[in-house]
Motif scaffolding. Sequence first.
Motif, short mmCIF file in Angstrom:
data_model
loop_
_atom_site.label_atom_id
_atom_site.label_comp_id
_atom_site.label_asym_id
_atom_site.label_seq_id
_atom_site.Cartn_x
_atom_site.Cartn_y
_atom_site.Cartn_z
N GLU A 1 0.83 -1.20 0.00
CA GLU A 1 0.00 0.00 0.00
C GLU A 1 0.87 1.25 0.00
N GLU A 2 0.24 2.39 -0.30
CA GLU A 2 0.97 3.65 -0.30
C GLU A 2 1.26 4.10 1.14
N PRO A 3 2.43 4.67 1.38
CA PRO A 3 2.74 5.15 2.74
C PRO A 3 1.94 6.40 3.05
N PRO A 4 1.64 6.62 4.31
CA PRO A 4 0.92 7.84 4.67
C PRO A 4 1.82 9.07 4.49
N LYS A 5 1.21 10.17 4.13
CA LYS A 5 1.96 11.42 3.99
C LYS A 5 2.05 12.06 5.36
N HIS A 6 3.29 12.23 5.83
CA HIS A 6 3.50 12.72 7.19
C HIS A 6 4.51 13.85 7.15
N LEU A 7 4.22 14.90 7.86
CA LEU A 7 5.14 16.03 7.97
C LEU A 7 5.27 16.39 9.44
N GLY A 8 6.51 16.37 9.92
CA GLY A 8 6.74 16.66 11.34
C GLY A 8 7.05 15.39 12.09
N GLY A 9 7.19 15.52 13.41
CA GLY A 9 7.58 14.41 14.26
C GLY A 9 6.42 13.49 14.57
N GLY A 10 6.70 12.53 15.47
CA GLY A 10 5.70 11.56 15.85
C GLY A 10 6.06 10.17 15.37
N ASP A 11 5.07 9.29 15.40
CA ASP A 11 5.26 7.92 14.94
C ASP A 11 5.17 7.88 13.42
N LEU A 12 6.29 7.63 12.76
CA LEU A 12 6.32 7.64 11.30
C LEU A 12 5.96 6.28 10.71
N GLY A 13 5.72 5.28 11.57
CA GLY A 13 5.31 3.98 11.07
C GLY A 13 6.35 3.27 10.26
N LEU A 14 7.64 3.43 10.61
CA LEU A 14 8.72 2.80 9.87
C LEU A 14 9.13 1.48 10.53
N ARG A 15 9.54 0.54 9.69
CA ARG A 15 10.04 -0.75 10.17
C ARG A 15 11.26 -1.14 9.36
N ASN A 16 12.22 -1.75 10.05
CA ASN A 16 13.47 -2.10 9.37
C ASN A 16 13.25 -3.19 8.33
N ALA A 17 13.80 -2.97 7.13
CA ALA A 17 13.72 -3.95 6.05
C ALA A 17 15.05 -4.60 5.77
N ALA A 18 16.15 -3.89 6.03
CA ALA A 18 17.47 -4.44 5.75
C ALA A 18 18.49 -3.77 6.64
N GLU B 1 15.32 -5.32 18.08
CA GLU B 1 14.27 -5.54 19.06
C GLU B 1 12.94 -4.97 18.55
N HIS B 2 11.86 -5.52 19.04
CA HIS B 2 10.51 -5.05 18.73
C HIS B 2 10.24 -5.08 17.23
N GLY B 3 10.82 -6.06 16.54
CA GLY B 3 10.57 -6.18 15.12
C GLY B 3 11.14 -5.07 14.28
N GLY B 4 12.12 -4.34 14.82
CA GLY B 4 12.75 -3.26 14.06
C GLY B 4 11.85 -2.05 13.88
N LEU B 5 10.85 -1.88 14.71
CA LEU B 5 9.94 -0.73 14.58
C LEU B 5 10.64 0.56 15.00
N PHE B 6 10.42 1.61 14.24
CA PHE B 6 11.00 2.92 14.52
C PHE B 6 10.25 3.56 15.67
N PRO B 7 10.97 4.16 16.64
CA PRO B 7 10.27 4.88 17.71
C PRO B 7 9.79 6.24 17.21
N PRO B 8 8.87 6.87 17.91
CA PRO B 8 8.45 8.23 17.53
C PRO B 8 9.62 9.20 17.59
#
Length: 790
Positions: free
Chosen positions: A283-300, A313-320
């Motif tokens: 799916e298309e990524p959400p358009k986000h401007l500014g800080g917060g939870d960017l919904g990123l996860r490590n792929a490589a 840890e935590h499935g490679g999820l990016f913190p806010p």
Amino acid sequence: MRVSGSGPSGRPQAFEYVAAAVLDARGTVLRWTGAAKDLTGFTAEEVCGRPVQELVADLPDELHRATEMPVSGQVRLRHRSGDSIDVTFRTSAMEGPAEFLVLAAPAQHVVDHEQGAALLRALSSQDRVTIALHDTDLTTVQTNAMPGTLDGRQVQPGTGLYDVLCAEDAENLEAVLRQVLETGAPVIRRSQHVSWRHDPARRRALSLSAFRLEDARGRPTGVAALYVDSDHVQHLDLTRELAERVGNSLDVVHTARALADVLVPAFGDLVTVDLAQSVFDGEEPPKHLGGGDLGLRNAALAPAVTVWPTRTEHGGLFPPLPDHPLLRRFQQGATILIAADDYGAALGDPRLVEFLIPQGGHSVLAAPLHARGLTLGVISLWRCGRSDPFTEDEAEFMTLLASRAALAIDNARRYTREHRAAVALQQRLLPPATTDTPAAETAGVYLPAGGGADISGDWYDAIALPSLRLALVAGDVVGHGMPASTTMGRLRAAIQTLADLELEPDELLTRIADLVQRLAAEAPPDDHHIVGGTCLYAVYDPVTRRCAIASAGHPPPVLVRPDGTAEAVEISPGPPLALSGMPYETTVIDVEPGSVLALYTDGLVERGDRDIGQGLRRLTEALAAYCRPDRALDETGRALLADLADQAPRDDAVLLLARTRAVPAASTAHWEIPADPAAVSKAREWITRQLTMWGLDDLLFTTELIVSELVTNAIRYGRPPMDLHLIRHNVLVCEVTDSSSTQPRLRRARTTDEGGRGLFLVAQLGGRWGCRHGQNGKTIWSEQAIQDSP
């Protein structure tokens, strides 16, 4: 002492083949040089005083008509040996008497000289390639080194290596060039570190390529050296490797890992590729401007052995992340170059610093994966330990790499979305994976195409028919993607509808072929040729223990007997469904109870390294090995696909397994109906005895009424021979067969009518009823549920 770059006679080699002569206004030779003698073989005594036209072998017409000396041209001169030589000449009027200086050289020599000069100009114009021509003393004769190329200073002709480089580096470089000059063996892309004489602290890595220069006789005249900044060479290599390795896969994670492997260690020491969670799902990524939870996860993460616990840890999820101008610049598409200390200060949170900054990392490039207006994720490339910090030029190059990588990841994302949609549609259109009927236990397995291939229209079906029979279907639609899936859905619905009409297999396929022809006619003109497919339709009867099979261009089924032997069923396949108007043939085989009938599509037996015959033999052997009575069919199907299918199959594959059952002889009864109206009462008596024997007294009254009406209709409207069949299982089936092909109709009788109520009573008393036609007549049947039946 010889002038550098001159030939043995002291004449500069550039002019070695240039002949000169002086002519008067009428073309008479006045003076003749030694080079002219070398060129033509004629001495001055033989030529002077004679017209120059006598030396021309083929004088062009324009020179015959010329009234004055031509400025330049090309002619063929006689040689004293009797041969001729093509020369290019140029004339120039001399001061004083009416005399002309003529210069001539072999035409090929002139062409070579012009092409060599053009090549040299082209190389000299390259701002990223420094070229230097050295004579045999390794003195610089010509170079394009300008301010900003090698050492920031212009290098003048006549300059030596010691005038530009530090003594040690000049000595090393001179040794390399001297070896090229003496041996003639070129040096290609040799890494050479140098420091400038005026700035010893500034050290650069150059890629050196050097070639020996020779004259036409093969004598060394100097060395040509090409210097390319190693960073530029590295960038070219990275760009090429990125093009070769990234984008070969249509899997998002594989693409991200290939990108990480390209960047490390060639461009950095550590890299992470983080993507928006929605990108993994296509799916298309959400358009986000500014800080917060960017919904990123490590792929490589590269190198993969790097110990960076917080990233895994935590499935490679990016913190806010906190809102920051640098973050907003990144979100707007800019590559961020920042030192680790400044990065940590911008984060302002020790937990974020621990998560985002690796131990030993001192410089990072954070490049957005930006494609088609979407920010798919981020590449974080680190340099650690003693590695040099990133430069602005490298940040600019990283932006280029990230833009190309983003397109590859976005292509993989778009494919993932379409692939998942097609797979979901395909699976929604398929029947339940397993069924359990009186005729057989079935299990179907569907394997979608992988490795970048589109979904095809493969399907299977198991359709319960009246009188405990079971229809088995396997089909393959031409084409890929959504069109193939939707066509498959239409064909499956049509086959289910026609199966309820209880048509013979060959008749059913004929009607499906007609339907496919109509679908092709409805398709756009350019898509007519991709509407079609193959289909295998089989009907198994557990009472007769026979299976009727017809094929429309589909591979034959495989029969695995209870003793473990297996073989492909010999059938006469008809044409594929796209070709209507040609007959299909039904093949009938006997099937023992406990046998396994396997239907499949060609994706399971066809592969690039083998033909369909080899694949069918392999499938038959695997079925014989896997189909054991103590093993569940669905487990068997999955194991077979795992064993037979490719790692990333290029075509869909389905496998439908049916383990047959049989209705015991004690649960069936048969009675021949005489062509006599009195047979109706005898039929009721026979029904009473049979149902009493089976313990079905509760169905006696309704069954007598149903049989009375069916037998009466057979005697009145049908033709002998006539038969009455009873089948007992979870339902009680009453069948009356006669030799007439008349189709019975259910109608509403009026009050004054004396008949017409028979089938209405049958429909009201039984759970369902129907009629099927065979080659020798028709059968009218009725079903009643048996209480407490399984």
